[in-house]
Design a protein around this motif. Structure first.
Motif, short mmCIF file in Angstrom:
data_model
loop_
_atom_site.label_atom_id
_atom_site.label_comp_id
_atom_site.label_asym_id
_atom_site.label_seq_id
_atom_site.Cartn_x
_atom_site.Cartn_y
_atom_site.Cartn_z
N PHE A 196 0.87 -1.42 0.15
CA PHE A 196 -0.16 -0.18 -0.05
C PHE A 196 1.01 1.22 0.00
O PHE A 196 0.78 2.16 -0.76
CB PHE A 196 -0.94 -0.08 1.32
CG PHE A 196 -1.83 1.27 1.46
CD1 PHE A 196 -3.00 1.49 0.37
CD2 PHE A 196 -1.51 2.10 2.28
CE1 PHE A 196 -3.71 2.33 0.60
CE2 PHE A 196 -2.26 3.30 2.32
CZ PHE A 196 -3.36 3.52 1.63
N LEU B 213 -6.09 -4.39 4.32
CA LEU B 213 -4.70 -3.61 4.62
C LEU B 213 -4.11 -4.06 6.10
O LEU B 213 -5.01 -3.80 7.10
CB LEU B 213 -4.98 -2.23 4.61
CG LEU B 213 -4.07 -1.12 5.18
CD1 LEU B 213 -2.71 -1.57 4.11
CD2 LEU B 213 -4.23 0.18 5.11
N ARG C 169 -1.85 -2.62 8.78
CA ARG C 169 -1.16 -1.37 8.77
C ARG C 169 0.44 -1.63 9.12
O ARG C 169 1.53 -0.86 9.00
CB ARG C 169 -1.73 -0.60 9.91
CG ARG C 169 -3.18 -0.31 9.41
CD ARG C 169 -3.77 0.79 10.40
NE ARG C 169 -3.75 0.15 11.79
CZ ARG C 169 -4.02 0.84 12.86
NH1 ARG C 169 -4.32 2.11 12.74
NH2 ARG C 169 -4.18 0.42 14.11
N ILE D 153 -1.47 -5.24 1.45
CA ILE D 153 -2.70 -5.76 1.51
C ILE D 153 -2.64 -7.08 1.13
O ILE D 153 -1.84 -7.45 0.28
CB ILE D 153 -3.26 -5.01 0.14
CG1 ILE D 153 -3.61 -3.42 0.44
CG2 ILE D 153 -4.73 -5.39 -0.13
CD1 ILE D 153 -3.83 -2.55 -0.94
#
Length: 265
Positions: free
Chosen positions: A131, A152, A154, A159
């Protein structure tokens, strides 16, 4: 790393592990223990974790938000700062292998993210599950960028999808570039089964597999094996690699490209 980013990653790591020591957080977040202790105190005062001797633990279920899904692996923001100059040279060499107009796949990771700088003036079709790479590359280049569908994560900035129909199967590439926590006689290593599931789908869509791994990753083992060495076409590493190890990979019919660490800034 900004304090806000570090706090977010600290909470993600804690949510994943339930308890974490100051020493472990210091290593994962590439910050001093004094900084981590201040972070824990601040987050404890905000009611986001419980401060305990030597570290922190998650709040009881009734006291905290619904737990977010996690995968095992290094935090991206911290990992990209480790041996950054060497990773940059490796990434530069990787981009040299690309021809304008090519379709390529770039897997999420700190080493492959460094390719962004050298792709800025290129014109390629890029499929990536990173991402952060897709976001940053879209701002500095005219490359065509495709993201697969999925969720997603983080902490790693990637992804991932557990479903087959996520657009990956419609893409064909000449090359796939990926990093790894370790590569050696057992093959290319990975840290989490969900990562392997996605990376194997990506790998099937490419003619060549190119591994970006600095010398500290050579002969290093991790929890899982992504693929055997027979699937690897090119390994890009640095000149600090042990010559015997380099010969071993070459004996496996892998082309080894060494970047000169003396050029690192």
């Amino acid at each position: 790393m900004l304090e806000k980013q570090r706090h977010k990653l600290l909470l993600d790591i804690l949510d994943e592990q339930q308890f974490v020591s100051v020493n472990d957080l210091s290593t994962q977040l590439n910050a001093s223990e004094a900084t981590i202790r201040r972070d824990i105190t601040k987050l404890s005062n905000q009611g986001q974790l419980r401060k305990i001797r030597g570290g922190a633990e998650v709040l009881k279920v009734q006291d905290r938000k619904v737990r977010r899904p996690h995968i095992s692996g290094s935090a991206f923001l911290a990992a990209k700062e480790q041996r950054a100059d060497v990773k940059r040279l490796i990434a530069q060499e990787a981009v040299k292998l690309c021809e304008d107009g090519e379709f390529i796949i770039i897997n999420g990771g700190s080493s492959t993210y460094m390719m962004k700088e050298f792709l800025a003036d290129r014109h390629l079709n890029v499929l990536t599950n990173s991402f952060v790479l897709a976001q940053d590359l879209s701002e500095v280049s005219d490359n065509q960028i495709t993201l697969p569908g999925g969720e997603l994560y983080r902490k790693q900035g990637i992804i991932l999808s557990a479903f087959e129909n996520d657009t990956i199967q419609y893409y064909h590439a000449s090359k796939m570039f990926m990093g790894t926590p370790g590569i050696g006689e057992f093959g290319v290593m990975e840290s989490d089964p969900l990562l392997i599931q996605t990376e194997q789908k990506l790998k099937k869509q490419a003619d060549q597999l190119i591994i970006l791994a600095d010398s500290t990753k050579l002969n290093k083992r991790s929890n899982f094996i992504l693929c055997p060495l027979a699937d690897v076409d090119i390994l890009i590493t640095d000149s600090e690699a042990d010559p015997k190890t380099v010969r071993f990979f070459e004996d496996q019919n892998i082309k080894v490209i060494l970047v000169d660490v003396s050029q690192a800034e």
